[in-house]
Design a protein around this motif. Structure first.
Motif, mmCIF file in Angstrom:
data_model
loop_
_atom_site.group_PDB
_atom_site.id
_atom_site.type_symbol
_atom_site.label_atom_id
_atom_site.label_comp_id
_atom_site.label_asym_id
_atom_site.label_seq_id
_atom_site.Cartn_x
_atom_site.Cartn_y
_atom_site.Cartn_z
ATOM 1 N N GLY A 94 46.003 41.569 -7.641
ATOM 2 C CA GLY A 94 46.078 41.391 -6.027
ATOM 3 C C GLY A 94 47.313 41.824 -5.392
ATOM 4 O O GLY A 94 47.518 41.775 -4.302
ATOM 5 N N THR A 95 48.279 42.426 -6.216
ATOM 6 C CA THR A 95 49.597 43.067 -5.540
ATOM 7 C C THR A 95 49.671 44.461 -5.955
ATOM 8 O O THR A 95 48.625 45.103 -6.879
ATOM 9 C CB THR A 95 50.744 42.463 -6.049
ATOM 10 O OG1 THR A 95 50.823 42.685 -7.444
ATOM 11 C CG2 THR A 95 50.691 40.764 -5.975
ATOM 12 N N THR B 241 38.854 44.333 -6.704
ATOM 13 C CA THR B 241 38.209 45.221 -5.639
ATOM 14 C C THR B 241 36.790 45.107 -5.650
ATOM 15 O O THR B 241 36.002 44.916 -4.990
ATOM 16 C CB THR B 241 38.555 46.775 -5.487
ATOM 17 O OG1 THR B 241 38.449 47.087 -6.989
ATOM 18 C CG2 THR B 241 40.000 46.661 -5.078
ATOM 19 N N ALA C 65 35.726 41.967 -4.467
ATOM 20 C CA ALA C 65 35.909 41.656 -3.000
ATOM 21 C C ALA C 65 36.879 40.351 -2.982
ATOM 22 O O ALA C 65 36.847 39.719 -2.016
ATOM 23 C CB ALA C 65 34.985 41.783 -1.958
ATOM 24 N N ILE D 238 36.341 53.207 -9.882
ATOM 25 C CA ILE D 238 35.685 51.615 -9.396
ATOM 26 C C ILE D 238 36.325 51.207 -8.024
ATOM 27 O O ILE D 238 35.548 51.069 -7.009
ATOM 28 C CB ILE D 238 35.847 50.586 -10.355
ATOM 29 C CG1 ILE D 238 34.998 50.782 -11.510
ATOM 30 C CG2 ILE D 238 35.696 49.160 -9.738
ATOM 31 C CD1 ILE D 238 34.917 49.781 -12.611
ATOM 32 N N PRO D 239 37.454 51.193 -7.871
ATOM 33 C CA PRO D 239 38.112 50.758 -6.405
ATOM 34 C C PRO D 239 37.598 51.724 -5.042
ATOM 35 O O PRO D 239 37.359 51.272 -4.243
ATOM 36 C CB PRO D 239 39.496 50.632 -6.582
ATOM 37 C CG PRO D 239 39.829 50.543 -8.037
ATOM 38 C CD PRO D 239 38.868 51.334 -8.673
ATOM 39 N N VAL E 157 33.492 50.830 -4.652
ATOM 40 C CA VAL E 157 32.827 49.501 -4.330
ATOM 41 C C VAL E 157 32.179 49.612 -2.848
ATOM 42 O O VAL E 157 32.592 50.192 -2.027
ATOM 43 C CB VAL E 157 33.980 48.392 -4.443
ATOM 44 C CG1 VAL E 157 34.208 48.235 -5.730
ATOM 45 C CG2 VAL E 157 35.008 48.774 -3.327
ATOM 46 N N HIS F 260 31.429 46.840 -0.777
ATOM 47 C CA HIS F 260 32.022 46.040 0.181
ATOM 48 C C HIS F 260 33.202 45.602 -0.434
ATOM 49 O O HIS F 260 33.442 44.771 -1.354
ATOM 50 C CB HIS F 260 31.001 44.917 0.273
ATOM 51 C CG HIS F 260 29.688 44.796 0.753
ATOM 52 N ND1 HIS F 260 29.451 45.276 2.031
ATOM 53 C CD2 HIS F 260 28.459 44.917 0.189
ATOM 54 C CE1 HIS F 260 28.289 45.444 2.177
ATOM 55 N NE2 HIS F 260 27.538 45.318 0.991
ATOM 56 N N SER F 261 34.265 45.947 0.222
ATOM 57 C CA SER F 261 35.594 45.623 0.076
ATOM 58 C C SER F 261 35.822 44.237 0.700
ATOM 59 O O SER F 261 35.133 43.985 1.764
ATOM 60 C CB SER F 261 36.774 46.545 0.509
ATOM 61 O OG SER F 261 36.692 46.713 1.807
ATOM 62 N N ALA F 262 37.130 43.355 0.463
ATOM 63 C CA ALA F 262 37.361 42.235 1.256
ATOM 64 C C ALA F 262 37.656 42.513 2.790
ATOM 65 O O ALA F 262 37.193 41.899 3.602
ATOM 66 C CB ALA F 262 38.592 41.630 0.531
ATOM 67 N N ASN G 27 34.217 42.924 4.096
ATOM 68 C CA ASN G 27 33.641 41.625 4.366
ATOM 69 C C ASN G 27 34.037 40.843 5.625
ATOM 70 O O ASN G 27 33.274 40.101 6.078
ATOM 71 C CB ASN G 27 33.818 40.551 3.142
ATOM 72 C CG ASN G 27 32.772 41.450 1.965
ATOM 73 O OD1 ASN G 27 32.043 42.219 1.970
ATOM 74 N ND2 ASN G 27 33.233 40.880 0.820
ATOM 75 N N VAL G 28 35.240 40.785 5.677
ATOM 76 C CA VAL G 28 36.176 39.965 6.894
ATOM 77 C C VAL G 28 35.343 40.340 7.912
ATOM 78 O O VAL G 28 35.083 39.643 9.173
ATOM 79 C CB VAL G 28 37.548 40.262 6.784
ATOM 80 C CG1 VAL G 28 38.269 39.634 7.973
ATOM 81 C CG2 VAL G 28 38.149 39.347 5.602
ATOM 82 N N LEU H 9 33.755 34.221 1.617
ATOM 83 C CA LEU H 9 34.325 35.061 0.761
ATOM 84 C C LEU H 9 34.425 34.596 -0.562
ATOM 85 O O LEU H 9 34.652 33.287 -0.724
ATOM 86 C CB LEU H 9 35.809 35.579 1.363
ATOM 87 C CG LEU H 9 35.550 36.014 2.759
ATOM 88 C CD1 LEU H 9 37.118 36.076 3.195
ATOM 89 C CD2 LEU H 9 34.854 37.297 2.704
ATOM 90 N N PRO H 10 34.446 35.399 -1.673
ATOM 91 C CA PRO H 10 34.491 34.876 -2.964
ATOM 92 C C PRO H 10 35.958 34.220 -3.257
ATOM 93 O O PRO H 10 37.018 34.734 -2.740
ATOM 94 C CB PRO H 10 34.443 36.053 -3.941
ATOM 95 C CG PRO H 10 34.597 37.311 -2.929
ATOM 96 C CD PRO H 10 34.263 36.895 -1.717
ATOM 97 N N ALA I 165 43.089 47.659 1.021
ATOM 98 C CA ALA I 165 42.638 47.630 -0.201
ATOM 99 C C ALA I 165 42.667 46.515 -0.891
ATOM 100 O O ALA I 165 42.443 46.320 -2.081
ATOM 101 C CB ALA I 165 43.696 48.540 -1.222
ATOM 102 N N GLY I 166 43.104 45.401 -0.131
ATOM 103 C CA GLY I 166 42.980 43.976 -0.551
ATOM 104 C C GLY I 166 44.282 43.596 -1.362
ATOM 105 O O GLY I 166 44.322 42.298 -2.050
ATOM 106 N N GLU I 167 45.435 44.497 -1.357
ATOM 107 C CA GLU I 167 46.396 44.038 -1.899
ATOM 108 C C GLU I 167 47.352 43.239 -0.857
ATOM 109 O O GLU I 167 47.478 43.336 0.281
ATOM 110 C CB GLU I 167 47.460 45.124 -2.511
ATOM 111 C CG GLU I 167 46.597 46.180 -3.376
ATOM 112 C CD GLU I 167 47.567 47.155 -3.350
ATOM 113 O OE1 GLU I 167 48.305 47.699 -2.690
ATOM 114 O OE2 GLU I 167 47.154 48.249 -4.439
ATOM 115 N N PHE J 203 44.202 42.708 6.925
ATOM 116 C CA PHE J 203 43.698 41.637 7.575
ATOM 117 C C PHE J 203 44.781 40.565 7.153
ATOM 118 O O PHE J 203 45.255 40.742 6.193
ATOM 119 C CB PHE J 203 42.303 41.222 7.312
ATOM 120 C CG PHE J 203 42.013 41.276 5.692
ATOM 121 C CD1 PHE J 203 42.201 39.798 5.013
ATOM 122 C CD2 PHE J 203 41.734 42.187 4.802
ATOM 123 C CE1 PHE J 203 41.923 39.540 3.602
ATOM 124 C CE2 PHE J 203 41.653 42.021 3.510
ATOM 125 C CZ PHE J 203 41.550 40.859 2.835
#
Lengths: 226, 186
Positions: free
Chosen positions: A78-79, A91, A94, B31-32, B35, B37-39, B42-43, B65-66, B105-107, B158
């Motif tokens: 996640g970084t 990803t 999510a 895969i990235p 997808v 639905h990315s985070a 979803n937000v 959210l998961p 990208a959720g990082e 976000f």
């Protein structure tokens, strides 16, 4: 009259002869066989490549884990420095990770003896955690979802925990109520549903992987199964 | 030249292994980008951009959210720096809160908690290097007291604000504080 006596006498007459080593024999093309071989290679490679990728991603266990007993942490997931596998896992799910300035999440999928966790069993989680301002322990199923429990709560927090005089604690994780620190497990779970314990350390100095070397984590003992 | 059956088999296996490895790597890397639905997507379902939207409580079967902690209340704010700088401001009366900034990208880009923030109040300014240069020409009075986070590119992302609920009786007060949290331009 023998076969050999019918042969011409000059040196290159036995070019197609079977007695020549295979590598010296001329190539007789067989397009159908070649096509079949290439197709087989491509199909087999696609099968192996896709299924191995699927299996690794579906396991939801990033590769660069820091392991302390039964607990695994993924400080880099996640970084921006995450490996491609954890990027794909995070990803795809999510998942919003716990960032390093917030805390660190540790996951246990097995007990200290190496057996897979089972939501129908009773577990004793005992010992101490690395220093943190706050930590929570949550029981989730094998896919990371929360489950319904008898009292409705699914977690324990460090500030409401009963401790011994030396600061260590003992938690009983079971479906039925237990005295002391009770972490309720899924009320109507089957053995196949899976179980994970997630320990989230908030504002802990050990959020970087290197610092996780010498810390002590609670052990997970299986007490009994139905 | 004719190859022996054993040699052909070895070549075939090697070719299969190499091709399988290439396909494996391509699948994992793709895969990235594929997808659904990315985070970040979803937000968006919980309210408009550029304001904190309170997520419903984390309960079994109704996780917003998961992988969120059920001991916490969460609030998210989506923003695009291309639309201007974002100022986060919140005052949450709990023993622990934290905020994480994530890109599309959720990082995790930046994160802090109420101890590292240095004050009980969260006031954090996120902007690009160019926007900061413009802001410096005519700085607002409180710029010195803000936590300023500078990014190279005008990122989309976000923020996720987590607030620990020490006791259910505090839940309403925390809800109010999270709803009052702001995520706006200057």
């Amino acid at each position: 009259m023998s076969d050999a006596s019918l042969r011409p006498v000059h040196g290159e007459a036995d070019w197609y002869d079977d007695r020549l080593p295979r590598v010296l024999r001329s190539y007789r093309s067989n397009p159908l066989r070649t096509l079949a071989a290439v197709t087989l290679v491509v199909v087999l490679a696609a099968l192996i490549g896709i299924s191995s990728a699927y299996l690794i991603i579906e396991r939801e266990q990033p590769l660069d884990a820091v392991t302390i007993g039964p607990w695994h942490a993924y400080p880099k997931a996640g970084t921006a420095e995450a490996d491609p596998y954890s990027v794909a896992i995070y990803t795809r799910g999510a998942v919003i990770p716990l960032a390093s300035g917030e805390g660190l999440a540790l996951v246990a999928r097995e007990d200290s003896a190496g057996h897979k966790l089972d939501p129908t069993c009773i577990y004793r989680i005992a010992g101490q955690t690395p220093s943190a301002r706050l930590w929570t322990l949550t029981a989730v199923d094998g896919r990371g979802h929360l489950t319904r429990t008898l009292p409705g709560r699914v977690n324990l927090a460090s500030n409401t925990l009963l401790r011994r005089a030396d600061g260590t604690f003992e938690i009983t994780a079971a479906r039925q109520p237990h005295s002391g620190n009770w972490l309720p497990l899924a009320a109507d779970a089957k053995a196949g549903d899976g179980l994970r314990f997630v320990l989230r350390l908030y504002d802990a100095p050990v959020t970087t992987g290197a610092a996780l070397g010498g810390v002590s984590m609670p052990i997970i003992d299986r007490q009994g199964c139905p | 030249m004719t190859l022996s059956p054993r040699f052909s088999l070895t070549v075939g296996l090697l070719a299969t292994a190499c091709l399988a490895a290439i396909i494996h790597i391509l699948v994992v890397l793709s895969i990235p980008r594929n997808v659904q639905h990315s985070a970040f997507d979803n937000v968006a379902a919980y309210g408009p951009d550029r304001r904190f939207n309170l997520l419903p409580d984390v309960r079994p079967g109704e996780e917003a959210l998961p992988d969120l902690d059920p001991a916490m209340k969460h609030s998210t704010c989506r923003f695009q720096l291309a639309d201007g700088p974002v100022l986060f401001d919140a005052s949450i009366p709990v023993p622990f809160w934290s905020i994480g900034l994530f890109n599309s990208a959720g990082e995790a880009v930046y994160s802090l908690n109420n101890r590292t923030a240095g004050a009980e109040r969260l006031s954090m300014l996120v902007l690009t290097t160019r926007q900061l240069a413009i802001l410096r020409e005519n700085p607002p009075e409180n710029l010195e007291n803000l936590i300023v986070i500078e990014t190279e590119n005008p990122m989309s992302g976000f923020a996720l604000l987590r607030a620990y609920v020490p006791h259910p009786s505090k839940a309403d007060a925390i809800d109010r504080a999270l709803k009052a949290a702001s995520c706006t331009g200057i």
